[in-house]
Design a protein around this motif. Structure first.
Motif, PDB file in Angstrom:
ATOM      1  N   PRO A 101     -10.990   0.758  -9.887  1.00  0.00           N
ATOM      2  CA  PRO A 101     -10.725  -0.660 -10.146  1.00  0.00           C
ATOM      3  C   PRO A 101     -10.822  -1.492  -8.871  1.00  0.00           C
ATOM      4  N   ASP A 102     -11.127  -2.769  -9.045  1.00  0.00           N
ATOM      5  CA  ASP A 102     -11.217  -3.676  -7.901  1.00  0.00           C
ATOM      6  C   ASP A 102      -9.843  -4.124  -7.424  1.00  0.00           C
ATOM      7  N   THR A 103      -8.920  -4.236  -8.348  1.00  0.00           N
ATOM      8  CA  THR A 103      -7.578  -4.674  -7.959  1.00  0.00           C
ATOM      9  C   THR A 103      -6.577  -4.250  -9.023  1.00  0.00           C
TER      10      THR A 103
ATOM     11  N   GLN B 212       4.017  -1.370 -15.878  1.00  0.00           N
ATOM     12  CA  GLN B 212       3.623  -2.738 -16.203  1.00  0.00           C
ATOM     13  C   GLN B 212       2.601  -3.233 -15.175  1.00  0.00           C
ATOM     14  N   GLN B 213       1.453  -2.588 -15.190  1.00  0.00           N
ATOM     15  CA  GLN B 213       0.369  -2.907 -14.269  1.00  0.00           C
ATOM     16  C   GLN B 213      -0.969  -2.850 -14.995  1.00  0.00           C
ATOM     17  N   ILE B 214      -1.920  -3.583 -14.443  1.00  0.00           N
ATOM     18  CA  ILE B 214      -3.266  -3.648 -15.001  1.00  0.00           C
ATOM     19  C   ILE B 214      -4.271  -3.215 -13.937  1.00  0.00           C
ATOM     20  N   ASP B 215      -5.196  -2.349 -14.301  1.00  0.00           N
ATOM     21  CA  ASP B 215      -6.356  -2.055 -13.452  1.00  0.00           C
ATOM     22  C   ASP B 215      -7.448  -3.044 -13.834  1.00  0.00           C
ATOM     23  N   PHE B 216      -7.924  -3.802 -12.849  1.00  0.00           N
ATOM     24  CA  PHE B 216      -8.913  -4.851 -13.133  1.00  0.00           C
ATOM     25  C   PHE B 216     -10.241  -4.533 -12.462  1.00  0.00           C
ATOM     26  N   TYR B 217     -11.331  -4.691 -13.225  1.00  0.00           N
ATOM     27  CA  TYR B 217     -12.685  -4.452 -12.743  1.00  0.00           C
ATOM     28  C   TYR B 217     -13.489  -5.742 -12.931  1.00  0.00           C
TER      29      TYR B 217
ATOM     30  N   TYR C   8     -19.276  -8.615 -18.467  1.00  0.00           N
ATOM     31  CA  TYR C   8     -17.854  -8.696 -18.777  1.00  0.00           C
ATOM     32  C   TYR C   8     -17.013  -8.182 -17.612  1.00  0.00           C
ATOM     33  N   ALA C   9     -15.860  -8.801 -17.403  1.00  0.00           N
ATOM     34  CA  ALA C   9     -14.835  -8.152 -16.597  1.00  0.00           C
ATOM     35  C   ALA C   9     -14.119  -7.165 -17.512  1.00  0.00           C
ATOM     36  N   PHE C  10     -13.518  -6.138 -16.928  1.00  0.00           N
ATOM     37  CA  PHE C  10     -12.823  -5.126 -17.724  1.00  0.00           C
ATOM     38  C   PHE C  10     -11.446  -4.892 -17.121  1.00  0.00           C
ATOM     39  N   ALA C  11     -10.451  -4.748 -17.962  1.00  0.00           N
ATOM     40  CA  ALA C  11      -9.096  -4.485 -17.491  1.00  0.00           C
ATOM     41  C   ALA C  11      -8.449  -3.454 -18.403  1.00  0.00           C
ATOM     42  N   SER C  12      -7.669  -2.557 -17.829  1.00  0.00           N
ATOM     43  CA  SER C  12      -6.949  -1.547 -18.605  1.00  0.00           C
ATOM     44  C   SER C  12      -5.475  -1.670 -18.260  1.00  0.00           C
ATOM     45  N   THR C  13      -4.655  -1.893 -19.265  1.00  0.00           N
ATOM     46  CA  THR C  13      -3.245  -2.154 -19.012  1.00  0.00           C
ATOM     47  C   THR C  13      -2.351  -0.964 -19.340  1.00  0.00           C
ATOM     48  N   GLY C  14      -1.323  -0.809 -18.550  1.00  0.00           N
ATOM     49  CA  GLY C  14      -0.257   0.126 -18.872  1.00  0.00           C
ATOM     50  C   GLY C  14       0.824  -0.589 -19.662  1.00  0.00           C
TER      51      GLY C  14
END
Length: 216
Positions: free
Chosen positions: A85-87, A97-102, A145-151
């Motif tokens: 992930p980028d951030t 409670q965190q998100i991996d953002f691409y 698209y941006a992509f995000a995966s959340t916990g």
């Protein structure tokens, strides 16, 4: 539900499909019976037994085992090829409670990218934001698209309702940082697998969750 008219919330893989997929992954009953007769019921010894005595199983059972072994290897290869992930984005005090953002690749600075927010599965009680991501980030980010995966927090520490609130809070966090992330806050696609599909559908359709964090 008072949502911005252009906000997209789509939940994929409803519970019935998730159940069907799980059933398809199980070995046929006849094959399971063969394995029990050959190796017994001690799961800790079944793998070693099959390595040494699989030739004694029927051809159909051996074929089923080969297919599942190949599928697991393909899944492992896809997971190992996932990009970093980028951030990371935090939306609560809990470590989950965190998100991996691409970020979207080759994005136009004048146009904000839509973002896909993925919600992992795990029966509401296990799993994490890296689970089942596989090649999704690479695929979506190279296609605009941006992509995000959340916990999210897990049962039994919290309720399913609390988990849905976590997903809604994750969406609110993405919208709140939209300018920094270069995403369109009004084009968010909510995507889930298994239990994550349930949470995605819950947040997308129930005003008590979506209305609190996503009201226009």
């Amino acid at each position: 539900m008072r949502l911005n008219a252009t906000l997209i919330l789509a939940a994929t893989a409803a519970l019935g499909l998730a159940t069907m997929t799980s059933a398809q992954q199980r070995l046929p009953r006849e094959c399971r019976q063969e394995i029990r007769q050959l190796c017994g019921n001690d799961r800790s010894q079944i793998r070693e037994c099959l390595r040494e005595q699989a030739s004694e199983l029927s051809e159909n059972c051996r074929s089923e085992l080969r297919e599942r072994t190949q599928a697991r290897r393909g899944s492992a290869r896809a997971q190992s090829s996932a990009i970093a992930p980028d951030t990371a984005i935090t939306f609560g005090a809990h470590s989950r409670q965190q998100i991996d953002f691409y970020a979207a690749k080759n994005a136009n600075d004048d146009t904000r990218s839509p973002v896909i927010l993925f919600v992992h599965g795990g029966g509401w009680a296990m799993g994490d934001k890296a689970q089942a991501v596989h090649a999704k980030p690479a695929h979506f980010t190279t296609n605009g698209y941006a992509f995000a995966s959340t916990g999210y927090r897990l049962v039994p520490e919290v309720s399913v309702e609390d988990q849905a609130k976590d997903i809604a809070a994750a969406i609110a966090a993405l919208r709140g940082q939209a300018e920094t992330l270069g995403i369109d806050p009004n084009r968010i696609i909510l995507m889930g697998h298994s239990a994550g599909a349930h949470l995605a559908a819950l947040v997308a359709t129930d005003p008590q969750y979506a209305g609190e964090n996503l009201a226009a």
